[in-house]
Design an enzyme around this catalytic site. Structure first.
Site, short mmCIF file in Angstrom:
data_model
loop_
_atom_site.label_atom_id
_atom_site.label_comp_id
_atom_site.label_asym_id
_atom_site.label_seq_id
_atom_site.Cartn_x
_atom_site.Cartn_y
_atom_site.Cartn_z
N ASN A 184 0.82 -0.94 -0.07
CA ASN A 184 0.02 -0.17 -0.09
C ASN A 184 0.73 1.47 0.08
O ASN A 184 0.34 2.44 0.21
CB ASN A 184 -0.90 0.00 1.18
CG ASN A 184 -0.34 0.05 2.42
OD1 ASN A 184 0.97 0.26 2.50
ND2 ASN A 184 -1.09 0.06 3.83
N HIS A 210 3.53 1.90 2.27
CA HIS A 210 3.94 2.33 3.41
C HIS A 210 5.59 2.30 3.46
O HIS A 210 6.09 1.39 2.83
CB HIS A 210 3.08 1.72 4.70
CG HIS A 210 3.30 0.29 4.89
ND1 HIS A 210 2.62 -0.65 5.38
CD2 HIS A 210 4.83 -0.32 4.93
CE1 HIS A 210 3.16 -1.67 5.56
NE2 HIS A 210 4.40 -1.73 5.37
C1 GLP Z 1 6.50 -4.40 7.14
C2 GLP Z 1 7.54 -3.26 7.56
C3 GLP Z 1 8.16 -2.49 6.44
C4 GLP Z 1 8.46 -3.53 5.20
C5 GLP Z 1 7.13 -4.07 4.66
C6 GLP Z 1 7.27 -4.77 3.46
O1 GLP Z 1 5.39 -3.80 7.25
N1 GLP Z 1 7.09 -2.43 8.51
O2 GLP Z 1 9.36 -2.00 6.84
O3 GLP Z 1 8.96 -2.58 4.21
O4 GLP Z 1 6.66 -4.93 5.92
O5 GLP Z 1 7.78 -6.02 3.72
P1 GLP Z 1 8.17 -7.17 2.75
O6 GLP Z 1 9.59 -6.73 2.32
O7 GLP Z 1 8.37 -8.49 3.43
O8 GLP Z 1 7.27 -7.13 1.62
#
Ligand code: GLP
Length: 268
Positions: free
Chosen positions: A142, A144
């Site tokens: 999303n 973030h």
């Molecule tokens: C979590 C963390 C983020 C990270 C995101 C994506 O929500 N708080 O910092 O970037 O996951 O995770 P992934 O890399 O496993 O897709």
């Protein structure tokens, strides 16, 4: 912003690690690297590459400081799914960063005020360490960054945030059921993240393509927290082909990837 696209997971990891190490040289002072650390699957290959650099004598994190991006509220720091434990096993134990030099936001307290005060102190601790030299980032589907969910203030500081329903669903696989996923977290703010010397964001897979297109080429907007990268003077985005599919300026990024090495200084 530099957008670098690798054609395999290992190439993405290598490019990202090179840019982290070069960022530490460019923004470091003295022998104490200060790294901002992200959890998630995206930077795992990058951490393995940093470990390889340590083995080859090209890097040393034994005196480094690591500042986590975020932490859940309501679970103990020793909980296996706390970001502290995750970073100990996925980063500290991999790159040789001593646990006592890993700093994570305080997610447990008797009162909300206590957690709020600790969050403000976290920003001060980063400043006292001389600031983060290189901040490693992933991005949520999303958009973030850390846990700065859509709608986060673009100049926010480390603080308590409510997790988005989508984020809780995405992270439910790590907990025993959605109801056991924390509802809130403490996250570095977008303003905090922007103070790092260099940002290195890693994203892979088609599930990130939309968020990457919005972050890299969309309008600067709280609706896509990742778009704050556009404000940073030294942001590097490392992608695989799948995560890059939504980018319109792909040809330019490929031309520019060579950096200054193929500049023609004298054309007449
Ligand atoms: C979590 C963390 C983020 C990270 C995101 C994506 O929500 N708080 O910092 O970037 O996951 O995770 P992934 O890399 O496993 O897709």
């Amino acid at each position: 912003m530099r957008v670098l696209i690798g054609n395999s997971a290992s190439q993405v990891a290598k490019i990202a690690a090179e840019n982290v190490l070069a960022g530490l040289t460019a923004h470091g002072s003295g022998n104490t690297p200060v790294l901002g650390l992200a959890t998630g699957s995206s930077p795992l290959g990058l951490y393995r590459e940093l470990a390889q650099a340590v083995r080859e004598g090209k890097a040393d994190f034994s005196a480094a400081r690591g500042f986590a991006l975020d932490e859940y509220i309501g679970i103990r720091a020793t909980h296996p799914q706390s970001y502290r434990q995750t970073l100990i096993s996925e980063v500290c134990n991999v790159i040789g960063l001593p646990e006592h030099f890993l700093f994570t936001p305080q997610g447990l307290g008797e009162t909300i005020e206590e957690i709020e005060a600790a969050a403000a102190n976290y920003d001060q601790a980063i400043a006292a360490a001389g600031g983060i030299q290189v901040q490693i980032l992933g991005i949520g589907a999303n958009g973030h960054l850390g846990f700065n969910e859509p709608g986060s203030a673009l100049r926010s500081r480390t603080r308590i945030k409510r997790l988005a329903a989508k984020t809780r669903q995405d992270n439910a696989r790590f907990f025993e059921g959605l109801e056991r996923v924390p509802t809130h977290c403490v996250t570095q703010g977008l303003g905090t993240i922007l103070e790092a010397g260099r940002l290195v964001l890693v994203a892979t897979g088609a599930g990130k393509a939309e968020a990457i297109a919005a972050a890299v080429e969309g309008p600067l907007s709280a609706s896509c927290p990742g778009s704050v990268l556009q404000l940073h003077p030294d942001a590097v985005v490392v992608l695989d082909e799948a995560a890059a599919t939504g980018l319109k300026l792909r040809d330019y990024y490929d031309d520019a990837a060579a950096g200054l090495s193929n500049m023609q200084l004298h054309l007449d």
